[in-house]
Design an enzyme around this catalytic site. Structure first.
Site, PDB file in Angstrom:
ATOM      1  N   ASP A 134      14.549  89.563   9.708  1.00  0.00           N
ATOM      2  CA  ASP A 134      14.409  90.686  10.645  1.00  0.00           C
ATOM      3  C   ASP A 134      14.272  92.057   9.986  1.00  0.00           C
ATOM      4  O   ASP A 134      13.436  92.852  10.388  1.00  0.00           O
ATOM      5  CB  ASP A 134      15.584  90.684  11.636  1.00  0.00           C
ATOM      6  CG  ASP A 134      15.448  91.751  12.700  1.00  0.00           C
ATOM      7  OD1 ASP A 134      14.341  91.909  13.239  1.00  0.00           O
ATOM      8  OD2 ASP A 134      16.447  92.433  12.996  1.00  0.00           O
ATOM      9  N   THR A 152       2.444  83.240  19.386  1.00  0.00           N
ATOM     10  CA  THR A 152       2.897  84.504  19.939  1.00  0.00           C
ATOM     11  C   THR A 152       2.414  84.649  21.378  1.00  0.00           C
ATOM     12  O   THR A 152       1.207  84.614  21.640  1.00  0.00           O
ATOM     13  CB  THR A 152       2.374  85.688  19.112  1.00  0.00           C
ATOM     14  OG1 THR A 152       2.896  85.588  17.781  1.00  0.00           O
ATOM     15  CG2 THR A 152       2.831  87.013  19.713  1.00  0.00           C
ATOM     16  N   ASN A 155       4.217  88.296  25.710  1.00  0.00           N
ATOM     17  CA  ASN A 155       5.416  89.144  25.652  1.00  0.00           C
ATOM     18  C   ASN A 155       5.771  89.527  24.216  1.00  0.00           C
ATOM     19  O   ASN A 155       6.828  90.112  23.975  1.00  0.00           O
ATOM     20  CB  ASN A 155       6.602  88.452  26.320  1.00  0.00           C
ATOM     21  CG  ASN A 155       6.949  87.106  25.698  1.00  0.00           C
ATOM     22  OD1 ASN A 155       6.385  86.721  24.671  1.00  0.00           O
ATOM     23  ND2 ASN A 155       7.867  86.385  26.325  1.00  0.00           N
ATOM     24  N   CYS A 188      -0.621  80.480  26.502  1.00  0.00           N
ATOM     25  CA  CYS A 188      -0.279  81.348  27.634  1.00  0.00           C
ATOM     26  C   CYS A 188      -1.335  81.250  28.736  1.00  0.00           C
ATOM     27  O   CYS A 188      -1.023  81.375  29.915  1.00  0.00           O
ATOM     28  CB  CYS A 188      -0.173  82.807  27.182  1.00  0.00           C
ATOM     29  SG  CYS A 188       1.394  83.235  26.386  1.00  0.00           S
ATOM     30  N   CYS A 191      -1.714  83.155  32.411  1.00  0.00           N
ATOM     31  CA  CYS A 191      -0.401  83.640  32.857  1.00  0.00           C
ATOM     32  C   CYS A 191      -0.175  85.071  32.372  1.00  0.00           C
ATOM     33  O   CYS A 191      -0.362  85.379  31.194  1.00  0.00           O
ATOM     34  CB  CYS A 191       0.702  82.730  32.335  1.00  0.00           C
ATOM     35  SG  CYS A 191       2.362  83.249  32.825  1.00  0.00           S
ATOM     36  N   CYS A 198       7.516  93.523  33.154  1.00  0.00           N
ATOM     37  CA  CYS A 198       8.148  94.489  32.248  1.00  0.00           C
ATOM     38  C   CYS A 198       8.573  95.744  33.020  1.00  0.00           C
ATOM     39  O   CYS A 198       7.739  96.398  33.649  1.00  0.00           O
ATOM     40  CB  CYS A 198       7.195  94.867  31.118  1.00  0.00           C
ATOM     41  SG  CYS A 198       7.893  96.071  29.959  1.00  0.00           S
ATOM     42  N   CYS A 240      16.920  93.838  26.098  1.00  0.00           N
ATOM     43  CA  CYS A 240      16.357  93.489  27.403  1.00  0.00           C
ATOM     44  C   CYS A 240      15.731  92.109  27.300  1.00  0.00           C
ATOM     45  O   CYS A 240      15.037  91.807  26.334  1.00  0.00           O
ATOM     46  CB  CYS A 240      15.304  94.525  27.816  1.00  0.00           C
ATOM     47  SG  CYS A 240      14.494  94.182  29.405  1.00  0.00           S
TER      48      CYS A 240
END
Length: 375
Positions: A134, A152, A155, A188, A191, A198, A240
């Site tokens: 990270d 990925t 989002n 994805c 979608c 968000c 979030c």
């Protein structure tokens, strides 16, 4: 040494030590990511938390010249909170995002990567490895995607077939030339649920994030929260999860696997009012092992004040007045004044007026004016 056999041995050992997914890729330049980062930079979408230059973040051999491959690992974390305490009128609760549940994932993944390094050291005499979790220059997500861990999503999270997007990622640059794995196909499709859901419109388009508008980023800042986001932060204290919880790929993904990540309900959904008076020592003792504590107590306290304003919690008025008049930190004083106005208790009007007459910080005075206007 048969490199294919070594790779299979490493995969087996990874499973033994509690690594849920492992993949291998080359240290080639992340060309597509480089262009995306340049676009983000040009548009002002970066968070400011990024480490290193764009070149360092996308060219692995700048970091480790002798690197011949990158090992990517993923550990799944839970998405459901068992026995969650209820938020009541007299005891309103805040919330830490799922990525901050349990023990700090940086420590857990570093432990797994260290064990992996020790194993490789025992197998390859001239082994060299450099690990990141990270906070390194490389994009954990981009490495994991190219190593076949997942794809990925729109989002901007890495989505795995087995665990959804509820995974922590880390990687190791190594001088061992492991055969690379194949990337996973994006699924994805049409979608667009996460983009539409968000709260701040931070997901500009599929795979593009304006970090400056993302609540996960905003909850970690230390200054005054911009006015336009105070009404959407809700009871979030750190992070979030909206773009993850609405994702169909995360449906029925609970991931109750690792003891280190099991959440303490009282820590991840804490009472808000006690947070306003918690000392540095108490904060460190209670929340210090959570990744959500990395910025210290100030952002958490500011967010707790905003959450009490969100709830219009009149039982917090006396404590908010104390903060407005006595706290040495301008951000806390000013946010408390704004929250008093938002809550709308009549006694706050006089308190803000009296505090304003003594206040010397211009930004705090501005927040007091906002509070009075709301009243």
């Amino acid at each position: 040494m048969d490199i294919h056999e070594l790779k299979e041995d490493v995969k087996a050992y990874a499973k033994e030590i509690g690594i849920d997914k492992i993949g291998f890729t080359t240290p080639d330049v992340f060309t597509e990511l480089k262009e995306r980062l340049r676009t983000q930079q040009d548009l002002g979408y970066q968070s400011g938390f990024e480490k290193g230059s764009i070149e360092e973040r996308t060219e692995p051999n700048r970091l480790v010249p002798e690197a011949k491959s990158i090992i990517s690992i993923a550990l799944a974390y839970p998405s459901k909170l068992k026995d969650a305490p209820r938020s009541t009128k007299d005891d309103r609760r805040g919330l830490f995002c799922r990525a901050s549940w349990g023990q700090d994932y940086h420590d857990v993944l570093r432990d797994r990567l260290n064990k992996l390094g020790e194993y490789l050291q025992g197998r390859v005499s001239d082994f060299y490895g450099r690990s990141m979790v990270d906070t390194g220059e490389l994009s954990d997500r981009a490495v994991a995607e190219r190593a076949g861990i997942g794809f990925t999503g729109k989002n901007t999270n890495l989505i795995t077939e087995e665990y959804g997007s509820y995974v922590y990622l880390g990687e190791m640059l190594t001088n061992i030339a492991f055969p690379p794995d194949e990337p996973v196909e994006d699924s994805c499709g049409d979608c667009n649920i996460c983009v539409d859901a968000c709260p701040t419109g931070a997901l500009i388009e599929g795979g593009q994030l304006n970090a400056q508008k993302c609540i996960a980023f905003l909850t970690q800042t230390k200054g005054f929260l911009p006015d336009e986001y105070r009404g959407v932060i809700g009871n979030r204290l750190y992070g979030c999860d909206t773009c993850q919880t609405v994702c169909p790929k995360n449906k029925k993904k609970h991931n109750l696997i690792h003891a280190e990540f099991q959440p303490d309900p009282e820590k991840v959904k804490p009472s808000l009012k006690p947070l306003l008076s918690v000392s540095n020592r108490e904060f460190k003792e209670t929340y210090g092992q959570m990744s959500g504590s990395w910025r210290g107590k100030k952002p958490i306290q500011r967010n707790a004040i905003l959450a009490l304003a969100h709830y219009k919690d009149e039982t917090a008025v006396d404590e908010l007045i104390r903060l407005m008049t006595q706290d040495p930190r301008p951000v806390i004083r000013g946010t408390a004044a704004w929250a008093l106005g938002k809550i709308g208790n009549p006694s706050a009007y006089t308190a803000i007026h009296e505090a304003k007459a003594k206040e010397t910080d211009d930004e705090v005075v501005g927040e007091m004016d906002k509070g009075l206007a709301l009243l």
